[in-house]
Design an enzyme around this catalytic site. Structure first.
Site, PDB file in Angstrom:
ATOM      1  N   GLU A 102       0.827  -1.212   0.000  1.00 22.73           N
ATOM      2  CA  GLU A 102       0.000   0.000   0.000  1.00 22.73           C
ATOM      3  C   GLU A 102       0.862   1.265   0.000  1.00 22.73           C
ATOM      4  OE1 GLU A 102      -2.974  -0.374  -0.699  1.00 22.73           O
ATOM      5  OE2 GLU A 102      -3.107  -2.510  -0.289  1.00 22.73           O
TER       6      GLU A 102
ATOM      7  N   HIS B 255       0.240  -1.454  -9.707  1.00 21.16           N
ATOM      8  CA  HIS B 255       0.419  -2.898  -9.677  1.00 21.16           C
ATOM      9  C   HIS B 255       1.374  -3.290 -10.792  1.00 21.16           C
ATOM     10  CE1 HIS B 255      -3.640  -3.171  -7.478  1.00 21.16           C
ATOM     11  NE2 HIS B 255      -2.670  -3.414  -6.617  1.00 21.16           N
TER      12      HIS B 255
ATOM     13  N   ASP C 287       3.308  -1.108 -16.270  1.00 17.50           N
ATOM     14  CA  ASP C 287       3.196  -0.312 -15.043  1.00 17.50           C
ATOM     15  C   ASP C 287       4.024   0.963 -15.107  1.00 17.50           C
ATOM     16  OD1 ASP C 287       5.719  -1.385 -14.948  1.00 17.50           O
ATOM     17  OD2 ASP C 287       5.568  -2.152 -12.891  1.00 17.50           O
TER      18      ASP C 287
ATOM     19  N   VAL D 123       7.143   1.285 -15.546  1.00 25.63           N
ATOM     20  CA  VAL D 123       8.490   1.107 -14.984  1.00 25.63           C
ATOM     21  C   VAL D 123       9.248   0.164 -15.912  1.00 25.63           C
ATOM     22  CG1 VAL D 123       9.846   0.291 -13.027  1.00 25.63           C
ATOM     23  CG2 VAL D 123       7.672   1.471 -12.640  1.00 25.63           C
TER      24      VAL D 123
ATOM     25  N   THR E 135      10.552  -3.698 -14.761  1.00 27.47           N
ATOM     26  CA  THR E 135       9.624  -4.730 -14.292  1.00 27.47           C
ATOM     27  C   THR E 135       9.012  -5.393 -15.519  1.00 27.47           C
ATOM     28  OG1 THR E 135       7.817  -3.120 -14.133  1.00 27.47           O
ATOM     29  CG2 THR E 135       9.085  -3.548 -12.143  1.00 27.47           C
TER      30      THR E 135
END
Length: 720
Positions: free
Chosen positions: A260, A269, A294, A296, A299
């Protein structure tokens, strides 16, 4: 070969059950190279009934779902959220292009608001502190199990260089532990409404709300773009059983708060989807998720996982199942790219994230590393105990102490300057505790009068009778246990069984779960052949779903352990009135029940037997208890009949009052007013009566206290 793997799997699962080995560690030790392993794993978990750690039964983050509800219910907010999202996306891209190596550790003040209804969600400070420890350990990549990160992803694992510190000063500059407690039924909802109860300025603190439920989820957070538009909702809501590794939580759930916080720092996510207006919503595990990202770079594309398949390749390359922003519950890493994105968020004015870590804000919230002395406080391991028993007192003063002095008259064998002391008492009674603490010449003192109750080494011989008519007697024979509720057991003149008074919990308007307890003074039961307890009680339901309980327990070791003797529950055995009572319940003479409990097993040989009444409130109606008696079973029956033969007449009276009784009672008596003050009055006693010469008394109500042996009876009369 398959049979060997199944045996190994069963053995490892048994390890979890018997030794509480972490599921995460077990799963990481398994080889998932064979396709057969996945269905076999879940089949075995199912048939073992291992729901506590079942991957199909854990709760997920609800950030996406809460966002969808928000956008549907408040479309007027969408333009502002979209504008903030666009600004933050642009700022993030600029930061990624222009960043230089940043060795700064971003310190962020945090406050935990425990929203509770006096239930198990009212977790301990220790569990909150453990949750904060787990959060910082994972953010700083200091957890030892990072060695279990899949080899190909180890070079990408990042120290996020973000730490959260408990606030030491509240928004008004007052001393705080960084943990607040607010009683509200909203804890069972756990949506954005809880933030209306208490909300510290989100430009200065991260507000974390610990609830019984988090809207049916493990937790949910507001992303910065929405927090910028709705600052009064900025913060994280998390279910109490997903905080830390102790108390109501467990090690398996320790990563939820970290997940969170990732959303709080603008991380999506891992399978993508930030749920901003006109953007996509991606439920975990959908095959189509491979088409999204996402934002990024380091990832890999993934559909997202709610299980820990470390060999998953859902989008053509190895999935980063151990990322904190997945749902796998075997999370171990953030990436360098996620770190950069989070730092970009912390350097943006969107949702004022760039103000949180400034030196001025750290000073204002007391998180600059300079501990200060602002409150003296302590706690005891037990507040009711026996002569000779050792208990512990701990200094919990905020936030740093250089020296202290304990003052406890009557206590023996302790060093008055220690932070934790062991004490005992040689004599029964109530004792006060004083603690004086000092730091840099600043001195604070706390006094707690009558804080400790020391019970005698042996109880009253054979009998205890309490009809609740005399307030002095009630205080002498009954110890009401303190709690943090606005109400508790109390002596009341609202009703009694064949009398005027009783013990009651006025529960009708409380609107909160709680536990109310009282102890009877110790009884020497060593001379009783057949120990028995009798009492009268009255209770009404105000709704059919009332599940309140009254419990009777006893202890033979001075309250260190308790044995349940009987439970009275709701509509089955607790209620004394047919139907529902929709207003404050005050029983009539016909709305009482009586019970006699015998068979206290080994208690009959104990010289300091303790008996405790516990009422577990679940927002129902009022309860009353009267005429508590402890004695040999045959004595309780006999004295009950004898007391029925006592009467007082005339009542009211303008002159003399006569008390008539059976000659075998031969009671003594004294008179008090309603405040418990004894009144001097001439008495003439014969074989079967006592004549009270009351003609000189002032008009009013008086109590006549009778005693025969160890049995007591109180009558009242009115002087005209």
């Amino acid at each position: 070969m398959k049979g060997v793997k199944i045996i190994k799997l069963i053995f490892l699962l048994c390890q979890i059950i018997l030794s509480q080995t972490s599921v995460e560690k077990v799963l990481l030790s398994l080889s998932f190279k064979s396709n057969f392993m996945k269905p076999q794993l879940f089949t075995i978990l199912f048939f073992l009934g291992f729901t506590t750690f079942s991957f199909s039964q854990h709760k997920n983050c609800g950030t996406d779902e809460m966002y969808q509800q928000l956008y549907q219910s408040r479309p007027d907010l969408l333009p502002g959220i979209q504008r903030a999202e666009n600004q933050l996306r642009a700022a993030t891209k600029d930061y990624e292009k222009n960043q230089t190596k940043d060795d700064q550790v971003y310190i962020i003040p945090i406050v935990f608001h425990i929203i509770h209804n006096y239930g198990k969600e009212n977790i301990s400070d220790a569990q909150v502190l453990d949750g904060l420890k787990q959060l910082n350990t994972q953010l700083r990549k200091r957890n030892a199990d990072t060695t279990a990160i899949v080899n190909v992803f180890k070079p990408l694992a990042a120290d996020m260089q973000v730490e959260f510190r408990l606030a030491q000063l509240d928004p008004e500059g007052n001393c705080t532990s960084g943990i607040t407690r607010t009683a509200s039924p909203l804890t069972h909802t756990g949506d954005h409404q809880v933030k209306s109860l208490i909300h510290w300025p989100p430009n200065k603190y991260l507000n974390v709300y610990i609830c019984a439920q988090a809207a049916g989820l493990a937790g949910h957070a507001l992303l910065p773009s929405a927090a910028d538009t709705i600052p009064e909702w900025d913060g994280i809501v998390i279910s109490h059983d997903y905080v830390g590794t102790i108390g109501t939580s467990d090690p398996f759930r320790r990563t939820v708060l970290t997940h969170e916080v990732g959303h709080y720092l603008n991380l999506q996510h891992i399978w993508g989807g930030n749920n901003v207006p006109n953007y996509y919503y991606l439920p975990v595990g959908n095959a189509g998720n491979c088409a999204y990202d996402d934002e990024v770079d380091d990832t890999p594309l993934t559909i997202g996982w709610s299980s820990c398949n470390l060999n998953a390749t859902s989008c053509g390359s190895l999935d980063m199942v151990q990322n904190y922003m997945d749902y796998s519950y075997c999370s171990l890493l953030f990436t360098q790219g996620q770190k950069t994105r989070a730092h970009a968020c912390l350097n943006s004015s969107i949702a004022n994230r760039n103000n949180l870590w400034t030196p001025a804000n750290l000073i204002a919230t007391g998180t600059d590393g300079n501990d200060r002395l602002c409150k003296a406080q302590f706690e005891a391991s037990k507040r009711i105990f026996c002569v000779g028993e050792k208990i512990q007192l701990s200094d919990l003063s905020l936030h740093k102490v250089s020296s202290r002095t304990w003052t406890i008259s009557g206590a023996s064998n302790f060093n008055a300057s220690d932070s934790t002391i062991q004490i005992s008492f040689s004599n029964p009674g109530t004792y006060s505790v004083q603690l004086k603490v000092i730091l840099n010449g600043n001195e604070l003192t706390i006094n707690e009068p009558n804080y400790l109750t020391v019970l005698p080494s042996s109880g009253s011989a054979n009998f205890l009778t309490e009809d609740c008519e005399n307030p002095i007697s009630v205080v002498d024979q009954i110890k009401i246990m303190s709690n943090d509720s606005p109400n508790n057991w109390e002596r009341s003149n609202l009703a009694g069984f064949n009398s005027e008074s009783s013990l009651t919990v006025q529960n009708f308007n409380v609107g909160a779960f709680n536990t109310y307890e009282f102890l009877l003074k110790p009884i020497d039961a060593s001379g009783i052949n057949s120990l028995a307890l009798s009492f009268d009680y009255a209770y009404a339901q105000k709704q059919n779903t009332d599940i309140e309980q009254l419990k009777v327990l006893y202890s033979i070791d001075c309250g260190n352990t308790w044995t349940l003797r009987r439970t009275y529950s709701g509509a089955s055995t607790l209620k004394t009135v047919d139907g529902l009572v929709l207003d404050n319940f005050v029983p009539t003479s016909t709305q009482w029940k009586s019970d006699l409990l015998g068979s206290f097993n080994s208690a009959a040989s104990i010289d300091k037997l303790l008996i405790k009444f516990v009422f577990e409130s679940k927002i129902g109606n009022n309860i009353y208890i009267d005429n508590i008696r402890i004695a040999d079973a045959s004595v309780i029956g006999t004295t009950e009949l004898l007391f029925e033969k006592i009467n007082l007449e005339p009542n009211p009276s303008s002159s003399e009052v006569r008390i008539n009784f059976d000659s075998i009672l031969a009671p003594t008596c004294f008179i008090t007013n309603l405040n418990g003050q004894e009144i001097s009055i001439e008495k003439t006693q014969s074989e079967n009566s006592i004549l009270l010469h009351s003609e000189n008394l002032s008009a009013g109500i008086y109590l006549v206290h009778l005693q025969s042996g160890n049995e007591k009876k109180t009558l009242r009369f009115v002087k005209l």
